[in-house]
Design a protein around this motif. Structure first.
Motif, PDB file in Angstrom:
ATOM      1  N   TYR A  62      -4.176   0.284  -8.959  1.00 57.15           N
ATOM      2  CA  TYR A  62      -3.254   1.170  -8.238  1.00 57.15           C
ATOM      3  C   TYR A  62      -3.952   2.411  -7.685  1.00 57.15           C
ATOM      4  CZ  TYR A  62      -0.420  -1.890 -11.125  1.00 57.15           C
ATOM      5  OH  TYR A  62       0.104  -2.990 -11.753  1.00 57.15           O
ATOM      6  N   GLN A  63      -5.090   2.169  -7.048  1.00 57.96           N
ATOM      7  CA  GLN A  63      -5.883   3.254  -6.491  1.00 57.96           C
ATOM      8  C   GLN A  63      -5.287   3.765  -5.180  1.00 57.96           C
ATOM      9  OE1 GLN A  63      -9.181   4.689  -7.728  1.00 57.96           O
ATOM     10  NE2 GLN A  63      -7.868   4.035  -9.403  1.00 57.96           N
ATOM     11  N   GLY A  64      -5.000   5.055  -5.144  1.00 56.25           N
ATOM     12  CA  GLY A  64      -4.426   5.650  -3.946  1.00 56.25           C
ATOM     13  C   GLY A  64      -5.323   5.525  -2.736  1.00 56.25           C
ATOM     14  N   TRP A  65      -6.633   5.726  -2.923  1.00 54.23           N
ATOM     15  CA  TRP A  65      -7.497   5.671  -1.738  1.00 54.23           C
ATOM     16  C   TRP A  65      -7.708   4.244  -1.248  1.00 54.23           C
ATOM     17  CZ3 TRP A  65     -13.079   7.753  -3.208  1.00 54.23           C
ATOM     18  CH2 TRP A  65     -13.653   6.932  -4.176  1.00 54.23           C
ATOM     19  N   SER A  66      -7.606   3.252  -2.164  1.00 59.36           N
ATOM     20  CA  SER A  66      -7.668   1.854  -1.716  1.00 59.36           C
ATOM     21  C   SER A  66      -6.465   1.544  -0.828  1.00 59.36           C
ATOM     22  CB  SER A  66      -7.687   0.901  -2.918  1.00 59.36           C
ATOM     23  OG  SER A  66      -8.842   1.084  -3.701  1.00 59.36           O
ATOM     24  N   ALA A  67      -5.297   2.021  -1.240  1.00 58.94           N
ATOM     25  CA  ALA A  67      -4.076   1.809  -0.461  1.00 58.94           C
ATOM     26  C   ALA A  67      -4.132   2.557   0.860  1.00 58.94           C
ATOM     27  CB  ALA A  67      -2.861   2.261  -1.278  1.00 58.94           C
ATOM     28  N   ALA A 120       0.831  -1.208   0.000  1.00 62.41           N
ATOM     29  CA  ALA A 120       0.000   0.000   0.000  1.00 62.41           C
ATOM     30  C   ALA A 120       0.863   1.254   0.000  1.00 62.41           C
ATOM     31  CB  ALA A 120      -0.939  -0.010   1.202  1.00 62.41           C
ATOM     32  N   VAL A 121       1.940   1.226   0.773  1.00 63.54           N
ATOM     33  CA  VAL A 121       2.863   2.363   0.798  1.00 63.54           C
ATOM     34  C   VAL A 121       3.467   2.579  -0.594  1.00 63.54           C
ATOM     35  CG1 VAL A 121       5.027   3.254   1.755  1.00 63.54           C
ATOM     36  CG2 VAL A 121       3.391   2.073   3.240  1.00 63.54           C
ATOM     37  N   GLN A 122       3.810   1.494  -1.275  1.00 61.76           N
ATOM     38  CA  GLN A 122       4.364   1.599  -2.629  1.00 61.76           C
ATOM     39  C   GLN A 122       3.355   2.204  -3.599  1.00 61.76           C
ATOM     40  OE1 GLN A 122       5.822  -2.277  -3.765  1.00 61.76           O
ATOM     41  NE2 GLN A 122       7.234  -2.392  -2.020  1.00 61.76           N
ATOM     42  N   ILE A 123       2.081   1.823  -3.448  1.00 60.78           N
ATOM     43  CA  ILE A 123       1.034   2.389  -4.304  1.00 60.78           C
ATOM     44  C   ILE A 123       0.956   3.897  -4.101  1.00 60.78           C
ATOM     45  CG2 ILE A 123      -1.446   2.482  -4.762  1.00 60.78           C
ATOM     46  CD1 ILE A 123      -0.175  -0.041  -5.845  1.00 60.78           C
ATOM     47  N   LEU A 124       0.968   4.331  -2.837  1.00 59.87           N
ATOM     48  CA  LEU A 124       0.931   5.772  -2.565  1.00 59.87           C
ATOM     49  C   LEU A 124       2.142   6.486  -3.165  1.00 59.87           C
ATOM     50  CD1 LEU A 124      -0.378   6.240   1.102  1.00 59.87           C
ATOM     51  CD2 LEU A 124      -1.569   6.669  -1.039  1.00 59.87           C
ATOM     52  N   GLU A 125       3.286   5.846  -3.116  1.00 64.20           N
ATOM     53  CA  GLU A 125       4.493   6.449  -3.701  1.00 64.20           C
ATOM     54  C   GLU A 125       4.304   6.689  -5.196  1.00 64.20           C
ATOM     55  OE1 GLU A 125       7.443   3.598  -2.591  1.00 64.20           O
ATOM     56  OE2 GLU A 125       7.835   4.523  -0.631  1.00 64.20           O
ATOM     57  N   PHE A 129      -1.294  14.305  -4.514  1.00 59.96           N
ATOM     58  CA  PHE A 129      -1.634  12.902  -4.769  1.00 59.96           C
ATOM     59  C   PHE A 129      -2.582  12.769  -5.954  1.00 59.96           C
ATOM     60  CE2 PHE A 129      -0.686  12.223  -0.137  1.00 59.96           C
ATOM     61  CZ  PHE A 129       0.287  11.239  -0.297  1.00 59.96           C
ATOM     62  N   HIS A 130      -2.115  12.077  -7.000  1.00 60.40           N
ATOM     63  CA  HIS A 130      -3.045  11.668  -8.044  1.00 60.40           C
ATOM     64  C   HIS A 130      -3.910  10.525  -7.505  1.00 60.40           C
ATOM     65  CE1 HIS A 130      -1.294  13.304 -12.094  1.00 60.40           C
ATOM     66  NE2 HIS A 130      -1.641  14.256 -11.247  1.00 60.40           N
ATOM     67  N   ALA A 131      -5.069  10.344  -8.116  1.00 58.58           N
ATOM     68  CA  ALA A 131      -5.999   9.320  -7.623  1.00 58.58           C
ATOM     69  C   ALA A 131      -5.452   7.917  -7.839  1.00 58.58           C
ATOM     70  CB  ALA A 131      -7.360   9.472  -8.287  1.00 58.58           C
ATOM     71  N   SER A 132      -4.653   7.733  -8.891  1.00 57.05           N
ATOM     72  CA  SER A 132      -4.119   6.417  -9.192  1.00 57.05           C
ATOM     73  C   SER A 132      -2.673   6.548  -9.634  1.00 57.05           C
ATOM     74  CB  SER A 132      -4.945   5.743 -10.296  1.00 57.05           C
ATOM     75  OG  SER A 132      -4.410   4.485 -10.637  1.00 57.05           O
ATOM     76  N   GLY A 133      -1.860   5.541  -9.321  1.00 51.46           N
ATOM     77  CA  GLY A 133      -0.459   5.538  -9.713  1.00 51.46           C
ATOM     78  C   GLY A 133      -0.246   4.765 -10.997  1.00 51.46           C
TER      79      GLY A 133
END
Length: 376
Positions: free
Chosen positions: A353-358, A11-16, A24-28
């Motif tokens: 790769y959803q930021g809010w899921s992570a 999850a941390v990697q997804i946020l990165e 923060f973009h919504a998705s990576g």
């Protein structure tokens, strides 16, 4: 490393991957939602603050981007970026929860980092955001009112007036900003036995929305709004008794299965009175897909937090494990943290790769570890 801890690190990697110069973009990664949404970036903040100072600058940039693009009347933009080319604008509005999440996000940052510098710098922006919300009260009853599709359920279903989702967030905002007497008054109305109350004691949950009463027949729907009811628990709007009833309803109707949690229950079908003609153009036209009772891992994180809030620690641990399993799924490879899953089969769908899921997983992980819900 067990699967729950492995999911935390993923999850941390997804946020990165969601980190961009504007916040923060919504998705990576390419192919995702490559823009900054107010609610997504603030929910990302809810998780990112637990990774020490790693994301502090990105959180700041998210606030700056939203504040710089705030409307003259005080509305925080829904989205800033090039995602919607057909709208011919990099800035879109038309939401009620952008202001709510923006205000909540500021307090999360302030509390976690013990840093009021942003609050001071953007005091005018915060004041105008609060004022804009206060004006969303056409009935002069202190309750926010909204137009259809003006929140995270931006295409489906059709709801308007007083919604439990917006009001639960508004209750939190009022408490966080020291307006406790107004918050308590609103809580009394929503939980009470008034013509504009939202809680239904017989069903054991809050209506998703209500509006005018016409000689005893009120404009309303009765489907279960998962996010709204979970926020009511987490933010403290729901009493302990109401909170227990809500969780019982979720478990009885398997809204948390096969993974937590379906967005609503029961799914809305073409023959139902809630159906609107434009739904046929939406991915939610099919039951158990997308916003029509699809499983949204971001809601799973809030479900775990709600369980912690009512001290169901063992169940929270179980649901955190199920949520890690959901996030591990992928259409192409493991650990895609997909936007949503098929509501019956749990097959990953939507954008990966959803930021809010992570972030909601990180938040849920922190709640379980601390045996309390931080900030609220």
């Amino acid at each position: 490393m067990n699967e729950k801890d492995q999911c935390y690190h993923k999850a941390v990697q997804i946020l990165e991957h969601c980190v961009q110069p504007i916040g923060f973009h919504a998705s990576g990664l390419p192919g995702g939602y490559q823009a900054l949404w107010a609610r997504d970036s603030m929910i990302a903040t809810l998780g990112a603050v637990f990774i020490q100072d790693s994301f502090k600058q990105t959180i700041k940039k998210s606030f700056i981007t939203l504040a710089q693009n705030q409307s003259k009347l005080g509305q925080i933009p829904n989205c800033v970026g090039d995602f919607n080319f057909d709208r011919q604008s990099k800035i879109t509005f038309n939401t009620i929860d952008s202001n709510l999440w923006y205000l909540v996000g500021h307090k999360i940052y302030e509390k976690k980092f013990n840093d009021r510098s942003l609050a001071k710098k953007y005091a005018s922006s915060i004041h105008r955001a609060l004022l804009w919300l206060a004006y969303q009260d056409p009935n002069e009853d202190l309750l926010l009112a909204q137009q259809p599709t003006m929140d995270w359920q931006d295409a489906f279903p059709h709801k308007y007036g007083h919604t439990i989702y917006a009001l639960a967030l508004y209750y939190a905002v009022l408490k966080l900003y020291g307006k406790k007497s107004l918050a308590l008054r609103i809580q009394k109305i929503i939980n009470g036995n008034y013509y504009h109350s939202l809680y239904n004691a017989q069903k054991g949950y809050y209506y998703p929305w209500i509006w005018k009463n016409h000689d005893g027949i009120r404009e309303q729907s009765e489907w279960f709004d998962t996010f709204g009811n979970l926020l009511a628990i987490i933010m403290g709007l729901a009493t302990e008794k109401i909170s227990q009833h809500i969780v019982s309803y979720i478990q009885k109707h398997q809204i948390d299965k096969p993974y937590p949690c379906k967005s609503l229950y029961p799914p809305i079908r073409k023959q139902d009175q809630e159906w609107q003609p434009y739904f046929t153009k939406c991915s939610a036209k099919t039951p158990y897909q997308y916003l029509n009772a699809g499983i949204w891992p971001v809601l799973g994180g809030f479900y775990v937090a709600a369980l912690v809030k009512i001290k169901k620690f063992h169940e929270a641990e179980k649901q955190l494990e199920k949520l890690s399993q959901a996030n591990k799924l992928g259409k192409k490879k493991e650990w895609e943290f997909n936007e949503w899953l098929d509501g019956k089969r749990g097959i990953p769908k939507g954008t990966p790769y959803q930021g809010w899921s992570a972030a909601s997983y990180i938040f849920a992980h922190a709640c379980v570890k601390q045996k309390k819900v931080p900030f609220f």
